[in-house]
Write a protein that holds these residues in place. Sequence first.
Motif, PDB file in Angstrom:
ATOM      1  N   GLU A 200       0.584  -1.612  -0.295  1.00 28.30           N
ATOM      2  CA  GLU A 200       0.131  -0.352  -0.090  1.00 28.30           C
ATOM      3  C   GLU A 200       1.244   1.476  -0.030  1.00 28.30           C
ATOM      4  OE1 GLU A 200      -2.767   1.223   3.234  1.00 28.30           O
ATOM      5  OE2 GLU A 200      -3.268  -0.890   2.650  1.00 28.30           O
ATOM      6  N   ASP A 201       1.953   1.112   1.349  1.00 28.48           N
ATOM      7  CA  ASP A 201       2.938   2.186   1.224  1.00 28.48           C
ATOM      8  C   ASP A 201       3.679   2.751  -0.181  1.00 28.48           C
ATOM      9  OD1 ASP A 201       2.352   2.758   3.696  1.00 28.48           O
ATOM     10  OD2 ASP A 201       4.576   1.466   4.541  1.00 28.48           O
ATOM     11  N   LEU A 202       3.871   1.762  -1.461  1.00 25.99           N
ATOM     12  CA  LEU A 202       4.762   1.553  -2.226  1.00 25.99           C
ATOM     13  C   LEU A 202       3.619   2.429  -3.551  1.00 25.99           C
ATOM     14  CD1 LEU A 202       6.519  -1.228  -2.490  1.00 25.99           C
ATOM     15  CD2 LEU A 202       7.603   0.619  -2.110  1.00 25.99           C
ATOM     16  N   THR A 207       1.777   6.427  -7.237  1.00 24.27           N
ATOM     17  CA  THR A 207       0.730   7.437  -7.612  1.00 24.27           C
ATOM     18  C   THR A 207       0.396   8.674  -7.500  1.00 24.27           C
ATOM     19  OG1 THR A 207      -0.707   6.633  -6.168  1.00 24.27           O
ATOM     20  CG2 THR A 207      -0.879   5.678  -8.160  1.00 24.27           C
ATOM     21  N   ASP A 208       0.771   8.734  -6.589  1.00 23.41           N
ATOM     22  CA  ASP A 208       1.559  10.245  -6.419  1.00 23.41           C
ATOM     23  C   ASP A 208       2.448  11.214  -7.428  1.00 23.41           C
ATOM     24  OD1 ASP A 208       1.918  13.086  -5.262  1.00 23.41           O
ATOM     25  OD2 ASP A 208       3.302  11.970  -2.977  1.00 23.41           O
ATOM     26  N   GLY A 209       1.275  11.930  -8.328  1.00 25.37           N
ATOM     27  CA  GLY A 209       1.610  13.326  -8.981  1.00 25.37           C
ATOM     28  C   GLY A 209       2.635  14.506  -8.535  1.00 25.37           C
ATOM     29  N   ALA A 219       9.126   3.589  -6.572  1.00 30.56           N
ATOM     30  CA  ALA A 219       8.466   2.848  -6.248  1.00 30.56           C
ATOM     31  C   ALA A 219       7.303   1.702  -6.829  1.00 30.56           C
ATOM     32  CB  ALA A 219       7.008   3.938  -5.537  1.00 30.56           C
ATOM     33  N   VAL A 220       7.770   1.450  -8.124  1.00 26.90           N
ATOM     34  CA  VAL A 220       7.196   0.429  -8.986  1.00 26.90           C
ATOM     35  C   VAL A 220       8.203  -0.557  -9.190  1.00 26.90           C
ATOM     36  CG1 VAL A 220       6.731  -0.059 -11.577  1.00 26.90           C
ATOM     37  CG2 VAL A 220       5.501   2.383 -10.197  1.00 26.90           C
ATOM     38  N   ASP A 221       9.241  -0.352  -8.747  1.00 20.51           N
ATOM     39  CA  ASP A 221      10.843  -1.490  -9.137  1.00 20.51           C
ATOM     40  C   ASP A 221      10.142  -1.554  -7.331  1.00 20.51           C
ATOM     41  OD1 ASP A 221      11.931  -0.833 -11.360  1.00 20.51           O
ATOM     42  OD2 ASP A 221      12.885   0.515 -10.516  1.00 20.51           O
ATOM     43  N   GLY A 222      10.071  -1.078  -6.654  1.00 22.10           N
ATOM     44  CA  GLY A 222       9.821  -1.770  -5.616  1.00 22.10           C
ATOM     45  C   GLY A 222       8.539  -3.425  -5.564  1.00 22.10           C
ATOM     46  N   LYS A 231      -0.223  -5.421  -8.947  1.00 29.87           N
ATOM     47  CA  LYS A 231      -0.063  -4.083  -8.623  1.00 29.87           C
ATOM     48  C   LYS A 231       0.191  -3.294  -9.152  1.00 29.87           C
ATOM     49  CE  LYS A 231      -1.602  -4.921  -3.824  1.00 29.87           C
ATOM     50  NZ  LYS A 231      -2.505  -6.149  -4.835  1.00 29.87           N
ATOM     51  N   VAL A 232       1.600  -3.904  -9.812  1.00 33.79           N
ATOM     52  CA  VAL A 232       2.876  -2.859 -10.838  1.00 33.79           C
ATOM     53  C   VAL A 232       1.283  -2.781 -12.205  1.00 33.79           C
ATOM     54  CG1 VAL A 232       4.377  -2.631 -12.549  1.00 33.79           C
ATOM     55  CG2 VAL A 232       4.856  -4.251 -10.261  1.00 33.79           C
ATOM     56  N   ALA A 233       1.273  -3.977 -12.367  1.00 35.24           N
ATOM     57  CA  ALA A 233      -0.110  -3.459 -13.970  1.00 35.24           C
ATOM     58  C   ALA A 233      -0.785  -2.544 -13.530  1.00 35.24           C
ATOM     59  CB  ALA A 233      -0.710  -4.812 -13.958  1.00 35.24           C
ATOM     60  N   ALA A 234      -1.698  -2.870 -12.010  1.00 38.13           N
ATOM     61  CA  ALA A 234      -3.034  -1.938 -11.753  1.00 38.13           C
ATOM     62  C   ALA A 234      -2.060  -0.287 -11.807  1.00 38.13           C
ATOM     63  CB  ALA A 234      -2.838  -1.654 -10.245  1.00 38.13           C
ATOM     64  N   VAL A 235      -1.439   0.196 -11.033  1.00 38.46           N
ATOM     65  CA  VAL A 235      -0.441   1.820 -11.235  1.00 38.46           C
ATOM     66  C   VAL A 235       0.102   1.983 -11.875  1.00 38.46           C
ATOM     67  CG1 VAL A 235       0.408   1.653  -8.502  1.00 38.46           C
ATOM     68  CG2 VAL A 235       1.545   1.344  -9.509  1.00 38.46           C
ATOM     69  N   GLY A 236       1.235   0.643 -12.811  1.00 35.53           N
ATOM     70  CA  GLY A 236       1.932   1.000 -14.473  1.00 35.53           C
ATOM     71  C   GLY A 236       1.190   1.726 -15.351  1.00 35.53           C
ATOM     72  N   ARG A 237       0.105   1.528 -15.436  1.00 36.95           N
ATOM     73  CA  ARG A 237      -0.947   1.975 -16.788  1.00 36.95           C
ATOM     74  C   ARG A 237      -1.407   3.086 -16.820  1.00 36.95           C
ATOM     75  NH1 ARG A 237      -1.662   1.423 -21.936  1.00 36.95           N
ATOM     76  NH2 ARG A 237      -1.497  -0.574 -21.611  1.00 36.95           N
ATOM     77  N   PRO A 238      -1.861   4.248 -15.469  1.00 34.46           N
ATOM     78  CA  PRO A 238      -1.814   5.263 -15.421  1.00 34.46           C
ATOM     79  C   PRO A 238      -0.940   5.955 -15.376  1.00 34.46           C
ATOM     80  CG  PRO A 238      -3.392   3.822 -13.742  1.00 34.46           C
ATOM     81  CD  PRO A 238      -2.718   3.241 -14.338  1.00 34.46           C
ATOM     82  N   ILE A 239      -0.006   5.816 -14.886  1.00 34.28           N
ATOM     83  CA  ILE A 239       1.218   6.455 -14.763  1.00 34.28           C
ATOM     84  C   ILE A 239       2.094   6.732 -16.277  1.00 34.28           C
ATOM     85  CG2 ILE A 239       3.952   6.887 -14.118  1.00 34.28           C
ATOM     86  CD1 ILE A 239       3.858   4.754 -11.400  1.00 34.28           C
ATOM     87  N   LEU A 240       1.833   5.553 -17.352  1.00 35.13           N
ATOM     88  CA  LEU A 240       2.181   6.016 -18.136  1.00 35.13           C
ATOM     89  C   LEU A 240       1.186   6.633 -18.653  1.00 35.13           C
ATOM     90  CD1 LEU A 240       3.298   4.707 -21.118  1.00 35.13           C
ATOM     91  CD2 LEU A 240       2.060   2.588 -20.911  1.00 35.13           C
TER      92      LEU A 240
END
Length: 300
Positions: A200-202, A207-209, A219-222, A231-240
């Motif tokens: 959750e922390d990572l 996701t913190d713009g 954080a994604v590497d973490g 979780k990488v799949a979930a957060v990665g797409r919006p960052i991209l």
Amino acid sequence: MDKAWQRKGLKDYSTEAIIGTLGHYGVQVSEADFRQLAEKKYPSGIAEGWMPQWKGTGQFAPFPYAAAGELWKRWLSDRLAPYELSESLALLMGALGQLLQGSQQAPVDSSFARMNEVRQRVPVNDKGEPEPGFMQEALRVFDERAARAFDDLAEMLAKAGYVQHAESFSDLEEFLLPDRRGVSKPIIRAARGERDAALEDLQKVATDGSRAPISRVLAVDGLLHLGANDKVAAVGRPILEEAERSQDWHLALDIVARLEHAYKQLGDRTSLAALSQDRARVEKAHDEAHPGHRRHQHQH
């Protein structure tokens, strides 16, 4: 000055002898000049500025670097020199390494104490973060192997049950490298068995713009390191998507590489196929934005 200076160091030579040797080989410097240089540079940077007119060869070829460090110690003793940080960090890492190898005599407490004294004196910017030029020079002496050991140390300590030392070291890590704030500590939480809280922390950092792109990639590497590919799949797409909107093509390429890794681990062929189109689009945009700039290898 005699040729033994390299073996003995400069501490026993007089300031006049050091300045005289600099002058003899082409570098004129007074205390006032040095103080002026020190307003913008640290010892190695000062020495680099002297090198074009330096005529010393053989034993005396590297003399400006040693001289700049020694003169800093004498004339600016109230100001921490980058190599003092390098030295205390190397000693601390050595002591913690001994501890991990089972030595109960490892001087861990005294090494932490010395490191904390040094830490109080690190020059900081208005955000309270270490001055980047200072840190660059302090960390330049560490080779890739040492850098890897630095990265892994807190987690190894936590896994070996040295939780207090792990906490202290990751606290130091997040101070010295502000991009890692909120990234190093969760890895220790996970090593202590608090995996869900750690993930959750990572995710929060990823996701913190308002965080620097490098922090978000770390954080994604973490998350990847902890095997949380979903979780990488979930957060990665919006960052991209966000990276493309703001035309930060390097961030976009970094995230594409990490998404690819996560999808492969998850066996998600559909997402991988879609991602190859994203990659082509981002690479094209990157090459148009940086013509003639060969693409870095972005790989995890």
